[in-house]
Design a protein around this motif. Structure first.
Motif, short mmCIF file in Angstrom:
data_model
loop_
_atom_site.label_atom_id
_atom_site.label_comp_id
_atom_site.label_asym_id
_atom_site.label_seq_id
_atom_site.Cartn_x
_atom_site.Cartn_y
_atom_site.Cartn_z
N GLY A 8 -41.49 -11.77 65.97
CA GLY A 8 -40.79 -10.46 65.35
C GLY A 8 -39.37 -10.90 64.40
O GLY A 8 -39.67 -12.13 63.83
N ILE A 9 -38.51 -10.16 64.55
CA ILE A 9 -37.27 -10.66 63.57
C ILE A 9 -36.71 -11.70 64.30
O ILE A 9 -35.96 -12.63 63.50
N GLY A 10 -36.69 -12.06 65.42
CA GLY A 10 -36.54 -13.11 66.06
C GLY A 10 -36.83 -14.41 65.41
O GLY A 10 -36.07 -15.36 65.22
N LYS A 11 -38.23 -14.76 65.32
CA LYS A 11 -38.69 -15.53 64.76
C LYS A 11 -38.32 -15.83 63.54
O LYS A 11 -37.98 -16.80 63.00
N ILE A 12 -38.06 -14.68 62.67
CA ILE A 12 -37.60 -15.02 61.22
C ILE A 12 -36.28 -15.38 61.23
O ILE A 12 -35.90 -16.12 60.29
#
Length: 268
Positions: free
Chosen positions: A17-21
């Motif tokens: 999700g946005i964590g990986k981004i």
């Protein structure tokens, strides 16, 4: 503006999700990044994909379990050192009416969304206070500002997170400590977590949302909604409208109260 180069940044839920981004965006800023995630396979995939960009380490941890938080935090301190920035990003949602929730679902949602950020921050805040430098970023939700059917427990967890997060900011200010606290309140983000949601208000692009969060940390922002008008709309609307009028505007005009009707969530 805060320079994240050479800073050690820990991000929960950093393998998807946005964590990986945000992991990628932080590595591009030459930060040293630590991922905490429950999924070892996704941690390995993320490290394989981004390791060439800089210093990246992963730890498998179930943040709903306090003992695992404490043990993993100790490993981080022993193996890596002081953490300069903590991004409490991991979260879950069970989209159903409150009467349909199991006790386990209620407990797990509150443990991950509300309790874990506090327990994680507690493990690393002491070092930040001692060195008089650090940053805590808590990813809450616009669901912590506006009530919504089929989000009652999720909303409760995010309302709690917002209240604690901003209180912590004020405590650091009263103690004259250079430890910044940023509370992020995004609308629905198109990462799979909210699959099935139907909204008149545009659902957020994950890349843009992640970039906004990192910029908020760099600029030491206190409270940020994504999009920005959400905070002004909710606070002003709730201040000047009666409950019935606000319900009509949020529910019938904007359709917020119907957004979860066809919610399915991320496929497991």
């Amino acid at each position: 503006m805060k320079n994240l180069e050479a800073k050690t940044v820990l991000i929960t839920g950093g393998a998807s999700g946005i964590g990986k981004i945000m992991v990628r965006l932080l590595l591009e800023r030459k930060a040293k990044v630590i991922i905490w995630d429950i999924n070892q396979e996704k941690i390995d995939e993320t490290i394989a994909e981004f390791a060439h960009k800089g210093s990246l380490t992963g730890f498998t941890v179930d943040i709903s379990i306090v003992d695992q938080i404490q043990a993993t935090a100790l490993k981080v301190k022993q193996e890596i050192g002081i953490v300069d920035v903590v991004i409490n990003n991991a979260g879950i949602i069970v989209g159903k009416y409150f009467s349909e929730h199991t006790t386990a679902e209620i407990s797990k949602t509150m443990e991950i969304n509300a309790n874990a950020p506090m327990f994680i921050t507690k493990e690393f805040l002491g070092d930040m206070v001692y060195q008089n430098s650090g940053h805590i970023c808590n990813i809450a939700s616009s669901g912590g500002l506006v009530s919504n059917p089929k989000m009652s427990v999720y909303a409760a967890s995010k309302w709690a997170l917002i209240g604690w997060s901003d209180s912590l900011r004020l405590e650091m200010k009263q103690l004259n400590k250079n430890v910044n606290v940023t509370t992020i309140m995004p609308y629905y983000i198109n990462t799979g977590m909210f699959d099935g949601v139907q909204s008149k208000i545009p659902i957020l692009d994950p890349e843009a949302a992640a970039f906004t969060i990192i910029k908020a940390i760099e600029n030491n922002k206190k409270m940020v909604t994504i999009p920005g008008y959400i905070y002004r709309f909710t606070r002003l609307g709730q201040a000047i409208m009666s409950i019935n009028v606000f319900d009509w505007f949020a529910g019938d005009v904007l359709g917020i109260y119907k957004t979860m009707e066809f919610f399915t969530g991320r496929k497991k």
